[in-house]
Design a protein around this motif. Sequence first.
Motif, short mmCIF file in Angstrom:
data_model
loop_
_atom_site.label_atom_id
_atom_site.label_comp_id
_atom_site.label_asym_id
_atom_site.label_seq_id
_atom_site.Cartn_x
_atom_site.Cartn_y
_atom_site.Cartn_z
N ARG A 13 -2.07 4.94 2.91
CA ARG A 13 -2.06 4.63 4.16
C ARG A 13 -0.70 4.79 4.84
O ARG A 13 -0.56 5.35 5.99
CB ARG A 13 -2.68 3.25 4.47
CG ARG A 13 -3.91 2.99 4.44
CD ARG A 13 -4.63 1.66 4.85
NE ARG A 13 -6.07 1.29 4.41
CZ ARG A 13 -6.96 2.12 5.05
NH1 ARG A 13 -6.88 2.61 6.10
NH2 ARG A 13 -8.35 1.66 4.77
N SER A 14 0.16 4.44 4.15
CA SER A 14 1.65 4.67 4.43
C SER A 14 1.78 6.06 4.60
O SER A 14 2.61 6.43 5.76
CB SER A 14 2.69 4.06 3.53
OG SER A 14 3.97 4.28 3.60
N THR A 15 1.52 6.92 3.71
CA THR A 15 1.78 8.40 3.76
C THR A 15 1.15 9.09 4.81
O THR A 15 1.62 9.82 5.68
CB THR A 15 1.37 9.08 2.41
OG1 THR A 15 2.16 8.46 1.30
CG2 THR A 15 1.55 10.46 2.51
N THR A 68 0.06 7.37 7.44
CA THR A 68 0.93 7.19 8.94
C THR A 68 2.24 7.67 9.05
O THR A 68 2.54 8.17 10.49
CB THR A 68 1.00 5.56 8.92
OG1 THR A 68 -0.17 4.87 8.74
CG2 THR A 68 1.84 5.03 10.29
N ARG A 69 2.88 7.88 8.03
CA ARG A 69 4.51 8.55 8.17
C ARG A 69 3.85 10.01 8.58
O ARG A 69 4.82 10.54 9.32
CB ARG A 69 5.23 8.44 6.72
CG ARG A 69 6.53 8.99 7.03
CD ARG A 69 7.21 8.65 5.62
NE ARG A 69 6.58 9.04 4.51
CZ ARG A 69 5.89 8.38 3.50
NH1 ARG A 69 5.83 7.10 3.64
NH2 ARG A 69 5.37 8.98 2.38
N GLU A 100 -2.55 1.33 -0.29
CA GLU A 100 -1.33 1.08 0.71
C GLU A 100 -0.30 2.30 0.66
O GLU A 100 0.15 2.48 1.75
CB GLU A 100 -0.21 -0.12 0.22
CG GLU A 100 0.83 -0.39 0.87
CD GLU A 100 1.50 -1.58 0.16
OE1 GLU A 100 2.77 -2.07 0.90
OE2 GLU A 100 1.53 -2.07 -0.75
#
Length: 296
Positions: free
Chosen positions: A66-68, A70-71, A63
């Motif tokens: 993926r968050s990194t 996307t950001r 998670e």
Amino acid sequence: MTFRGPVLSEEASGGEAGPPQSPSTRPQSLMFSFLGVYVLGRDVAVYSGSVIEVFARLGVTEEAVRSTLTRMAKRGLLARHRSGRRTYFGLTPHAAGVLEDGRRRVWETGAVNRDWDGAWTLVGFSLPDSRRNTRHDLRSQLIWAGFGLLQSGMWIAPGVKDVGAIVAELGLRDHVTVLTARAAGPTESADLVRKAFDTGQIAARYHAFLDRWDVPGPQATLPDDLARQLLLHTDWLQLVRQDPHLPAGHLPPDWPAIRAEQVFHTLARAYERPARDLADGLLEVVTLPRKIASGA
């Protein structure tokens, strides 16, 4: 917000020195190290699933990875590429510039400034409270560029620094004065170093690095040399990006940066081959057309 340094906009604090940094496990910090080692200079994009597999070795969750990703894509640092049902991430020209700056700091600039010619760059500015955010951005960029606060509204850095791009990007041409100068009596360069830079805090950061890496520590607790390599590079970049590269002649002869740099290079060489062998077996990449890779 202006974004030049790898983690500057999230971690810079308006010029005030913080405590010595603990080992950096921030996913974004690690991501910049990963991209700098395995993507910079190659016309490739890397499959997100294989990035997740690499970062699992450092205890970073899927998670968080993926968050990194996307950001960073939203901030214009990574570009998405599709191949079938898989998503690959490649560098944007902006990210490549940021990473190249980090590469130079790590491998070319060095931890000790032995070639200083006595010149200082001075930056003066005064901005109203209505432009508080811009003022913070300027201070953060100056810190990244090696400046220290000499007195209210006056920042200095050893050597001749080109801050034109920073000033222009922030739209501050009419609000900033930039000069190059040399110390003149009764002012001594040693006085400028003492007033504008917290050498004790800088030294403490290098001592903290040595406490982590000059003894069996992360080397023994991490699962393999790929994990060790990425954490080592991340910790070292955190150090050199915060170091104003002060003149060696105005620092103690036992300045800890000297030993820390030796430790970094020794470990980096030891990890490089086995880490790359592991990465080659884990990373799935696609080759990008040069026009896409260069952002043309």
